[in-house]
Design an enzyme around this catalytic site. Sequence first.
Site, PDB file in Angstrom:
ATOM      1  N   ASP A 539     -49.619  26.112 113.229  1.00  0.00           N
ATOM      2  CA  ASP A 539     -48.431  25.258 113.180  1.00  0.00           C
ATOM      3  C   ASP A 539     -48.324  24.449 114.469  1.00  0.00           C
ATOM      4  O   ASP A 539     -49.265  24.385 115.247  1.00  0.00           O
ATOM      5  CB  ASP A 539     -47.177  26.121 112.973  1.00  0.00           C
ATOM      6  CG  ASP A 539     -47.085  27.235 114.013  1.00  0.00           C
ATOM      7  OD1 ASP A 539     -47.877  27.232 114.977  1.00  0.00           O
ATOM      8  OD2 ASP A 539     -46.223  28.113 113.855  1.00  0.00           O
ATOM      9  N   ASP A 540     -47.186  23.825 114.701  1.00  0.00           N
ATOM     10  CA  ASP A 540     -47.045  22.976 115.879  1.00  0.00           C
ATOM     11  C   ASP A 540     -46.546  23.752 117.079  1.00  0.00           C
ATOM     12  O   ASP A 540     -45.616  23.337 117.776  1.00  0.00           O
ATOM     13  CB  ASP A 540     -46.127  21.790 115.555  1.00  0.00           C
ATOM     14  CG  ASP A 540     -46.783  20.886 114.535  1.00  0.00           C
ATOM     15  OD1 ASP A 540     -48.001  20.675 114.658  1.00  0.00           O
ATOM     16  OD2 ASP A 540     -46.103  20.432 113.615  1.00  0.00           O
TER      17      ASP A 540
END
Length: 673
Positions: A539-540
């Site tokens: 994910d980020d």
Amino acid sequence: MGDFNQEVDMSEMFKVPEQLRAKAHVKSMEEYQTMYKASIEDPETFWGDMARGFHWETPFTKVGPTFNFDRAKGPVHMSWFDGGKTNIAYNCLDRNVERGLGDRIAIHYECNDMDDQHASFSYTQVLEMVCKFANALKAEGVTKGDRVSIYLPMTVELPAAMLACARIGAVHSVVFGGFSADALAGRIVDAQSKVVITADGVMRATKPVQLKSITDKACQLAEAQGFKVERVVCVGRLKGTPYADQVKHDWVEGRDVWCSDFIGSQPATCAVEWVASEDPLFMLYTSGSTGRPKGVLHTTAGYMLGTFATMKYVFDYQMEDTFFCTADCGWITGHSYITYGPMLNGATQVLFEGVPTHPEVDRFWKICAKYKVTTFYTAPTAIRALMKSGEEPVTRNDLSSLRLLGSVGEPINPEAWKWYHRVVGGGRCAIADTYWQTETGSHLLAPLVGAVDCKPGSACFPFFGVEVAILDDKGVELEGECSGNLVLKRPPPSMMRSLYGDHARFEEAYFSQFNGYYFTGDGCKRDKDGYYWLTGRMDDVINVSGHRIGTAEVESALVAFSKVAEAAVVGFPHDIKGEGIYCYVTLNEGEEYDDALKPKLKAQVREMIGAFATPDEIHWAPGLPKTRSGKIMRRVLRKIALPDYLTQDLGDTSTLADPSVVDVLKANHPRAA
Ligand code: PRX
């Protein structure tokens, strides 16, 4: 980060050191497998027997886990040891004193400076300090369930304050001392902490950290957001020392009190607040892929068992050990493997206030030699940084007491693993690469060092009670050798129970991706021998020197700068830090792209988050690669952030609204200069 694993030799194996196996709690792979099977098939007996070693004011009626990970079947929930009442601080301290360990050293406090007032505290002394602190908090009106924010350096007051909260059933919210006033204010307001415990300041190497002054500012910011801090307890860490004039801060009469006055006249005994197994113990903020930090909520009994068991089995804790975890209590590692895990086992440990490079690059090794440390736990970023100074700073110290080396926080590249093994461990120590998260409270994957042959770069196998799976992107469980998304099917007892005050966000953040599973956010491979290899976040979220940072947080700090219209932040591989922070910044119409602005933008991020989140690179981006629907193509940005961006295949860019922005980004690349 995934790149580390690409060239890894997945068959290279390091055998269990025989001298370690001889004394270990678990001595063979077969024994590990038998115990693991029992922990999954009969948790009632496995965890129940272990839990009964603790003091329960009211015995539990059910072990658990009682849980639901499937949102279609109702709210996500978990519980362990239902019906029981206990207290973790009592089990960390009173219980050890009662079983004759009162005079045993609990904490060797090693100061920043070599010639400062280092001190050692026995279990009886820590208990007394905690009782005084707890009484003072009670006198202040703090009661069960109230939140207390703690913003302290690594002095003995930090674990003592945490344990004092636990003793009276208050919920601690420790904020790492590297966070800025803005970040601290946000956490105080979210937790609604009327009491904040801080220090005047601390020296880190040769630089003062202005903790009290940052707290003063945070209180003002909180007040501007409508929340008033009523009491600031200030530990006089530098007061009366030669560094006293290095720190400057205000003193608000009626709000501020020196810690020595706060606890000074309190009695050294304090009745325990018996809490239910699932009563909250603490919250700790961590970064996610979206928006503001999440207040991860841990409860009492399950967390107690998880940290106790992993300390005992993963670090193969033995009575004669001296444990040294280099983490800060501001992060989960310090919570679980400084404050709680070691104390629950009655261990002797070192608490280090300083940094590995002060006064010289061999400080960690000097400390290991001084206290005859047997078990040393640090992050790959520290190992990589120290590798740069060569072997001599290590070998000039007598490290013969070491028997086990731990690693945590990010994937450890095999080169660092082998250096750690050969140079620090003299080739004779076991290495435990421990994979886990703030959310899980204790280790998920780790070798049991007396039983499991290790592969450099692999966190090996699941700990007792933990059931993992690797899913493809559609959520299908993969078998055998595979690569995909790492999820939990069954949580460890120390698993988080919710996000503070926001159960809907908790479900959304962790249980919406794959129905019926907790998603870790990490990518993972399983090799033909069943070993697990973490490949980095999916994910980020980026992992900078073992510190977890949400790219969205850095982006919002950048856009808060008046001239900035838009920002996109990605990670890039960094030799020492694991990942670095790379920011694409678009300025408002009419603003001039001037490099003199870059340090100001970096300062902005430092101010809004903290120095550890300072961007490494800023790339002017008059335009960002976006799809026609306006979504930023981060995949492209990650590739342009690489040193060899010119030869990178950017993949399909035909869906970009304006493909020419890519050429502009390449043309004004900061790495081109
Ligand atoms: O991406 C994984 C990485 O750190 C993340 C958790 O960060 P945090 O909650 O700050 O906790 C750090 C200390 C437990 C994970 O999702 N991570 C942690 N340990 C490892 C790791 N990645 C690979 N190998 C590890 N041993």
